[in-house]
Structures are given as structure tokens and as C-alpha cells.
Design a protein around this motif. Structure first.
Motif, PDB file in Angstrom:
ATOM      1  N   PHE A  32       0.819  -1.207   0.000  1.00  0.00           N
ATOM      2  CA  PHE A  32       0.000   0.000   0.000  1.00  0.00           C
ATOM      3  C   PHE A  32       0.862   1.269   0.000  1.00  0.00           C
ATOM      4  CE2 PHE A  32      -2.524  -3.340   2.007  1.00  0.00           C
ATOM      5  CZ  PHE A  32      -3.634  -3.327   1.178  1.00  0.00           C
ATOM      6  N   GLU A  33       2.068   1.173  -0.497  1.00  0.00           N
ATOM      7  CA  GLU A  33       2.969   2.315  -0.538  1.00  0.00           C
ATOM      8  C   GLU A  33       2.603   3.238  -1.692  1.00  0.00           C
ATOM      9  OE1 GLU A  33       7.749   2.748  -0.583  1.00  0.00           O
ATOM     10  OE2 GLU A  33       6.868   1.695  -2.271  1.00  0.00           O
ATOM     11  N   ASP A  34       2.776   4.541  -1.460  1.00  0.00           N
ATOM     12  CA  ASP A  34       2.654   5.500  -2.544  1.00  0.00           C
ATOM     13  C   ASP A  34       3.878   5.310  -3.446  1.00  0.00           C
ATOM     14  OD1 ASP A  34       2.089   7.549  -4.202  1.00  0.00           O
ATOM     15  OD2 ASP A  34       2.506   9.153  -2.772  1.00  0.00           O
ATOM     16  N   HIS A  35       3.641   4.997  -4.692  1.00  0.00           N
ATOM     17  CA  HIS A  35       4.737   4.620  -5.579  1.00  0.00           C
ATOM     18  C   HIS A  35       5.519   5.860  -6.009  1.00  0.00           C
ATOM     19  CE1 HIS A  35       3.604   0.415  -5.846  1.00  0.00           C
ATOM     20  NE2 HIS A  35       2.346   0.816  -5.921  1.00  0.00           N
ATOM     21  N   ARG A  36       6.353   6.336  -5.127  1.00  0.00           N
ATOM     22  CA  ARG A  36       7.237   7.439  -5.427  1.00  0.00           C
ATOM     23  C   ARG A  36       8.633   6.893  -5.708  1.00  0.00           C
ATOM     24  NH1 ARG A  36       5.586  12.189  -1.067  1.00  0.00           N
ATOM     25  NH2 ARG A  36       3.337  12.017  -1.362  1.00  0.00           N
ATOM     26  N   ALA A  37       9.375   7.635  -6.503  1.00  0.00           N
ATOM     27  CA  ALA A  37      10.721   7.197  -6.859  1.00  0.00           C
ATOM     28  C   ALA A  37      11.591   7.163  -5.605  1.00  0.00           C
ATOM     29  CB  ALA A  37      11.319   8.151  -7.895  1.00  0.00           C
ATOM     30  N   ARG A  38      12.279   6.049  -5.402  1.00  0.00           N
ATOM     31  CA  ARG A  38      13.216   5.957  -4.292  1.00  0.00           C
ATOM     32  C   ARG A  38      14.331   4.964  -4.552  1.00  0.00           C
ATOM     33  NH1 ARG A  38      12.446   1.567  -0.861  1.00  0.00           N
ATOM     34  NH2 ARG A  38      10.546   0.363  -1.184  1.00  0.00           N
ATOM     35  N   LEU A  39      14.261   4.213  -5.653  1.00  0.00           N
ATOM     36  CA  LEU A  39      15.288   3.238  -5.986  1.00  0.00           C
ATOM     37  C   LEU A  39      15.928   3.592  -7.314  1.00  0.00           C
ATOM     38  CD1 LEU A  39      13.431  -0.074  -5.044  1.00  0.00           C
ATOM     39  CD2 LEU A  39      15.098   1.182  -3.659  1.00  0.00           C
ATOM     40  N   MET A  40      17.130   3.111  -7.522  1.00  0.00           N
ATOM     41  CA  MET A  40      17.803   3.344  -8.793  1.00  0.00           C
ATOM     42  C   MET A  40      16.990   2.747  -9.932  1.00  0.00           C
ATOM     43  SD  MET A  40      21.828   2.778  -7.864  1.00  0.00           S
ATOM     44  CE  MET A  40      22.259   3.009  -9.576  1.00  0.00           C
ATOM     45  N   ASP A 149      15.311  15.617  -2.697  1.00  0.00           N
ATOM     46  CA  ASP A 149      14.906  15.085  -1.401  1.00  0.00           C
ATOM     47  C   ASP A 149      13.579  14.355  -1.612  1.00  0.00           C
ATOM     48  OD1 ASP A 149      14.096  14.546   1.172  1.00  0.00           O
ATOM     49  OD2 ASP A 149      14.578  16.538   1.949  1.00  0.00           O
ATOM     50  N   PRO A 150      13.481  13.061  -1.285  1.00  0.00           N
ATOM     51  CA  PRO A 150      12.232  12.329  -1.532  1.00  0.00           C
ATOM     52  C   PRO A 150      11.008  12.967  -0.892  1.00  0.00           C
ATOM     53  CG  PRO A 150      13.994  10.821  -0.942  1.00  0.00           C
ATOM     54  CD  PRO A 150      14.516  12.209  -0.705  1.00  0.00           C
ATOM     55  N   ARG A 151      11.204  13.739   0.170  1.00  0.00           N
ATOM     56  CA  ARG A 151      10.055  14.388   0.820  1.00  0.00           C
ATOM     57  C   ARG A 151       9.451  15.483  -0.050  1.00  0.00           C
ATOM     58  NH1 ARG A 151      13.129  15.756   6.343  1.00  0.00           N
ATOM     59  NH2 ARG A 151      14.638  16.340   4.728  1.00  0.00           N
ATOM     60  N   ASN A 152      10.189  15.945  -1.054  1.00  0.00           N
ATOM     61  CA  ASN A 152       9.674  16.984  -1.945  1.00  0.00           C
ATOM     62  C   ASN A 152       8.953  16.425  -3.159  1.00  0.00           C
ATOM     63  OD1 ASN A 152      10.716  19.046  -0.330  1.00  0.00           O
ATOM     64  ND2 ASN A 152      12.697  19.011  -1.374  1.00  0.00           N
ATOM     65  N   ILE A 153       8.936  15.100  -3.308  1.00  0.00           N
ATOM     66  CA  ILE A 153       8.249  14.485  -4.439  1.00  0.00           C
ATOM     67  C   ILE A 153       6.748  14.515  -4.181  1.00  0.00           C
ATOM     68  CG2 ILE A 153       7.983  12.400  -5.808  1.00  0.00           C
ATOM     69  CD1 ILE A 153      10.832  11.675  -5.151  1.00  0.00           C
ATOM     70  N   LEU A 154       6.012  15.094  -5.111  1.00  0.00           N
ATOM     71  CA  LEU A 154       4.566  15.258  -4.955  1.00  0.00           C
ATOM     72  C   LEU A 154       3.833  13.995  -5.382  1.00  0.00           C
ATOM     73  CD1 LEU A 154       4.297  18.843  -6.490  1.00  0.00           C
ATOM     74  CD2 LEU A 154       4.440  18.235  -4.065  1.00  0.00           C
ATOM     75  N   PRO A 155       2.575  13.856  -4.974  1.00  0.00           N
ATOM     76  CA  PRO A 155       1.774  12.740  -5.483  1.00  0.00           C
ATOM     77  C   PRO A 155       1.720  12.778  -7.004  1.00  0.00           C
ATOM     78  CG  PRO A 155       0.669  13.780  -3.621  1.00  0.00           C
ATOM     79  CD  PRO A 155       1.855  14.633  -3.953  1.00  0.00           C
ATOM     80  N   GLY A 156       1.773  11.610  -7.609  1.00  0.00           N
ATOM     81  CA  GLY A 156       1.889  11.540  -9.050  1.00  0.00           C
ATOM     82  C   GLY A 156       3.330  11.435  -9.495  1.00  0.00           C
TER      83      GLY A 156
END
Length: 196
Positions: A32-40, A149-156
């Protein structure tokens, strides 16, 4: 045109030896994770909204005036009216006024898909993207690199370029249109010899 150089790609996390399990710690994503970029290798959209404007004005004024006046009325040993109205006078005036104005304004808008090329120890993502658009014999190339910074990645899965650190944006063209905007080697040679 030289290929896009990554900023400083971190080593991809080691997935370890295959264990036959469906769970892999290096590639784990909660259901149920929000699919935001975080991996290479993950992608995200960068909304480029860069606007830079600078204005500089200067003004200086110098005004100097001088006056000297002298008269000779009497000299010992001579009659008082021997020199008549002998005198000397001098005036000097110096005025300087200078003004200067410099203005610069740049606006860049657009969007580009970037790929995560590295993950720093603090979790920040190194991203890089390149877009090429060719029309007839002309090719426009847009390149973007930065640190997110991953915290700045918006939904979408998008981020504004103003929230990206160490941004490098480059837009260049290839073809007849780009060649028309550049000086030839002979013109550059004479421009160096005769800069005026």
C-alpha cells in the motif's frame, strides 16, 4: 554532443545471493505504498519552472569649481599708479556624470522525465534526464540533472525544479538552425584579433 554525465552515482544496493524467496530486501516495496521514486532506475517527472531576473543600476556625479583672483596695487619704490590696474584671475571647473544600467532576465518552463541514477546515504536521489526532439534536420536536446529530497516528491511522482538541488539544465540544438546562430571559425579568428 557529449553524453550526459551523472553527478555522482552511488553503487546499486546488493540484492544478495538468490535465496528462492519472493521477498528481496533491496527491491522491497510495501503493498500500500505511494509509488514514489526511491530506488535506482525509478522515474519521476520534473516540472521545470526556472525564472532568473537581475537588475543593476549605478549613478555617480562629480562637480568641482575653483576660482582665483589677484590684483597688484602698489610696489615699494614705484609710484602708486605705475601699474594701473594690473591683476590676474583664473577659473577652473570640472564636472563628471556617469550612469549605468544592466538587466538580465531568463525564463525556462517545461517538463522532463528523469531517472534515478543514484541514492545517497541520506536517502536523497540523484536524477538525470535527457529529451531529444527532431524536426526535419534540426534536433533540440534538453538535459537535466540534480539532487532530490524524496520528501519533496509530490503525489503523481513529480517534483518542481525549484525543489531540486544542484540543478544543471542544458538546452542545445543541432542542425542548420543552430549553425545559423553561431559564428564561423574565420569570424571568431578575426574577432579575437580585432575585438573592437
Amino acid at each position: 554532443m557529449a553524453p550526459l554525465q551523472p553527478l555522482q552515482a552511488a553503487a546499486e544496493p546488493d540484492a544478495g545471493q538468490p535465496s528462492g524467496s519472493l521477498f528481496a530486501q533491496a527491491r522491497y516495496r510495501p503493498l500500500f505504498e505511494d509509488h514514489r521514486a526511491r530506488l535506482m532506475g525509478d522515474t519521476l517527472t520534473v516540472q521545470i519552472t526556472e525564472q532568473v531576473s537581475a537588475t543593476q543600476k549605478s549613478s555617480s556625479t562629480v562637480d568641482k569649481t575653483g576660482s582665483v583672483s589677484a590684483a597688484l596695487t602698489a610696489v615699494p619704490g614705484f609710484a602708486s599708479n605705475s601699474f594701473g590696474r594690473a591683476g590676474a584671475a583664473g577659473n577652473s571647473s570640472n564636472t563628471f556624470e556617469g550612469k549605468g544600467t544592466s538587466e538580465n532576465s531568463n525564463t525556462f518552463t517545461g517538463s522532463i522525465q528523469a531517472i534515478v541514477i543514484g541514492v545517497l546515504p541520506n536517502g536523497h536521489l540523484l536524477i538525470a534526464g535527457e529529451k531529444q526532439i527532431g524536426v526535419n534536420q534540426n534536433v533540440d536536446v534538453l538535459r537535466f540533472t540534480g539532487q532530490v529530497d524524496p520528501r519533496n516528491i509530490l503525489p503523481g511522482n513529480s517534483v518542481a525544479s525549484t525543489q531540486v538541488a544542484n540543478v544543471r539544465i542544458e538546452q542545445r540544438g543541432r542542425g542548420a538552425q543552430a549553425d545559423a546562430h553561431g559564428l564561423g571559425w574565420l569570424a571568431r579568428f578575426f574577432l579575437n584579433l580585432l575585438p573592437i
